[in-house]
Scaffold this active site. Structure first.
Site, PDB file in Angstrom:
ATOM      1  N   LYS A  84       0.815  -1.218   0.000  1.00 51.02           N
ATOM      2  CA  LYS A  84       0.000   0.000   0.000  1.00 51.02           C
ATOM      3  C   LYS A  84       0.850   1.270   0.000  1.00 51.02           C
ATOM      4  O   LYS A  84       0.451   2.283  -0.578  1.00 51.02           O
ATOM      5  CB  LYS A  84      -0.955  -0.010   1.201  1.00 51.02           C
ATOM      6  CG  LYS A  84      -2.043  -1.066   1.099  1.00 51.02           C
ATOM      7  CD  LYS A  84      -3.020  -0.984   2.261  1.00 51.02           C
ATOM      8  CE  LYS A  84      -4.126  -2.021   2.124  1.00 51.02           C
ATOM      9  NZ  LYS A  84      -5.112  -1.958   3.227  1.00 51.02           N
ATOM     10  N   LYS A 104      -6.310 -10.017  -6.837  1.00 57.98           N
ATOM     11  CA  LYS A 104      -7.447 -10.145  -5.930  1.00 57.98           C
ATOM     12  C   LYS A 104      -8.585  -9.225  -6.374  1.00 57.98           C
ATOM     13  O   LYS A 104      -8.347  -8.103  -6.820  1.00 57.98           O
ATOM     14  CB  LYS A 104      -7.000  -9.789  -4.507  1.00 57.98           C
ATOM     15  CG  LYS A 104      -8.061  -9.994  -3.442  1.00 57.98           C
ATOM     16  CD  LYS A 104      -7.513  -9.606  -2.077  1.00 57.98           C
ATOM     17  CE  LYS A 104      -8.586  -9.707  -1.004  1.00 57.98           C
ATOM     18  NZ  LYS A 104      -8.095  -9.239   0.310  1.00 57.98           N
ATOM     19  N   LYS A 118     -12.220  -3.497  -4.396  1.00 58.41           N
ATOM     20  CA  LYS A 118     -13.104  -2.340  -4.514  1.00 58.41           C
ATOM     21  C   LYS A 118     -12.405  -1.182  -5.233  1.00 58.41           C
ATOM     22  O   LYS A 118     -13.070  -0.299  -5.778  1.00 58.41           O
ATOM     23  CB  LYS A 118     -13.539  -1.876  -3.123  1.00 58.41           C
ATOM     24  CG  LYS A 118     -14.433  -2.838  -2.385  1.00 58.41           C
ATOM     25  CD  LYS A 118     -14.772  -2.355  -0.985  1.00 58.41           C
ATOM     26  CE  LYS A 118     -13.698  -2.680   0.014  1.00 58.41           C
ATOM     27  NZ  LYS A 118     -14.096  -2.460   1.419  1.00 58.41           N
TER      28      LYS A 118
END
Length: 353
Positions: free
Chosen positions: A115, A217, A220
């Site tokens: 991230k 994966k 969203k």
């Protein structure tokens, strides 16, 4: 003193629409665990500001996740549904755990590396330390089990490390105060204040991948809406996304082993197996050797039958935000009773007046 009573804690961040991966990997498991455990299910709104501080509608997203919990079948009267920021003890225990955890532990967290990217110096301190808050979320309720996806196993291992270090560092104080609970640590039987929480990872689709790229994966944050099935999608949208899902030109293999090296095929078979609550071998036995042109319509019908009732109920619940707020307020009060009791003991153990 008896062993730790079975208790489940898990949380979902209020960031964007929930999708099929969240449903299969988390929420449906939440519903099933209600039959065997006392459960606390949390909308972890404090976690949502670690990577992005400013949100357009964080309160609305929090209500949306709550609506999904309820629509899927979580019973907010028998169990506890709340949002994290209603219970300030989460942050209070996280600070103590920041002092228990080691910087080296945090630097090894792969999700922080992913991230933060290359510009780690510019990432927030919250992003680096959020596994400590996750540990506090779990251990504030002395939860024994957490349903997690494969990608969260490392954070749960950190939670166990923090619990064990706290128990070891304060072992004499825990014993003197009579706050220890019998527990198994490896081959040794010891008393500890915090349990070594166990992961619950099960089912044929513990990690649902993107419909556009079976190596990534389902997320969203993916810019393509075709990469995921949202819980708010209607029947036509669900069928269209499955019809357009990426596949290879070969028919489905006739053995489960034949799925190796075929990420998109493996993902769609895993989704079918999870939705049907059947082993992947059963799905292959029925559809092995058949083209995707036959398999995809069957998968679409199954997905619509499983998800359409949830999305319809979710929209109904979201139409009454005052009722959602009532559920969260009641759940927050119940959660805080447990949290205050835990923090009273933690402060006594640490020596905080």
């Amino acid at each position: 003193m008896s062993e730790f009573a079975p208790r489940v804690f898990s949380g979902v961040q209020p960031t964007g629409n929930l999708h099929l991966g969240n449903y299969l990997g988390a929420i449906r498991k939440f519903v099933a665990l209600q039959e065997s455990h006392d459960c606390l299910y949390c909308v972890v709104d404090l976690h949502s500001i670690t990577a992005q501080l400013v949100h357009e509608d964080l309160a609305g997203q929090t209500r949306s996740i709550t609506a999904a919990f309820l629509a899927a079948g979580i019973d907010a009267d028998k169990h506890i549904v709340f949002n994290q920021s209603r219970v300030p003890e989460h942050a209070e225990l996280a600070w103590i755990f920041n002092c228990v955890a080691r910087i080296g532990w945090m630097n090894r967290m792969t999700q922080f590396k992913d991230k933060a990217g290359k510009d780690r110096e510019n990432a927030s301190l919250g992003l680096l330390a959020y596994p400590s808050l996750m540990a506090a979320d779990i251990l504030l309720y002395r939860a024994t089990h957490v349903p997690v996806g494969d990608d969260q196993k490392q954070h749960l291992e950190l939670t166990r490390d923090i619990a064990q270090k706290f128990n070891n560092d304060f072992s004499a104080k825990i014993a003197a105060l009579g706050l220890g609970v019998p527990m198994q640590v490896g081959e040794e039987r010891v008393d500890g204040f915090f349990p070594l929480t166990e992961p619950l990872i099960e089912g044929p689709a513990t990690r649902v991948m993107s419909l556009k790229d079976g190596t990534k994966k389902m997320s969203k944050s993916d810019p393509s809406d075709l990469s995921r099935i949202n819980l708010t999608d209607d029947a036509d949208q669900i069928a269209r996304k499955i019809r357009k899902a990426k596949t290879d030109p070969n028919p489905l293999p006739e053995t489960v082993e034949g799925l190796k090296g075929r990420p998109e095929a493996e993902n769609l078979v895993g989704i079918f197996a999870a939705l049907a609550d059947r082993p992947r071998a059963d799905v292959i036995a029925e559809y092995g050797g058949k083209p995707f042109s036959e398999f995809k319509p069957a998968l679409a019908d199954l997905a619509v039958s499983a998800l359409a009732p949830v999305s319809t109920e979710m929209r109904r619940i979201e139409s009454d935000p005052a009722e959602i707020d009532r559920v969260l307020a009641k759940g927050g009060e119940r959660a805080r009773e447990i949290a205050l009791a835990t923090m009273k003991d933690v402060k006594a153990i640490v020596g905080l007046l």
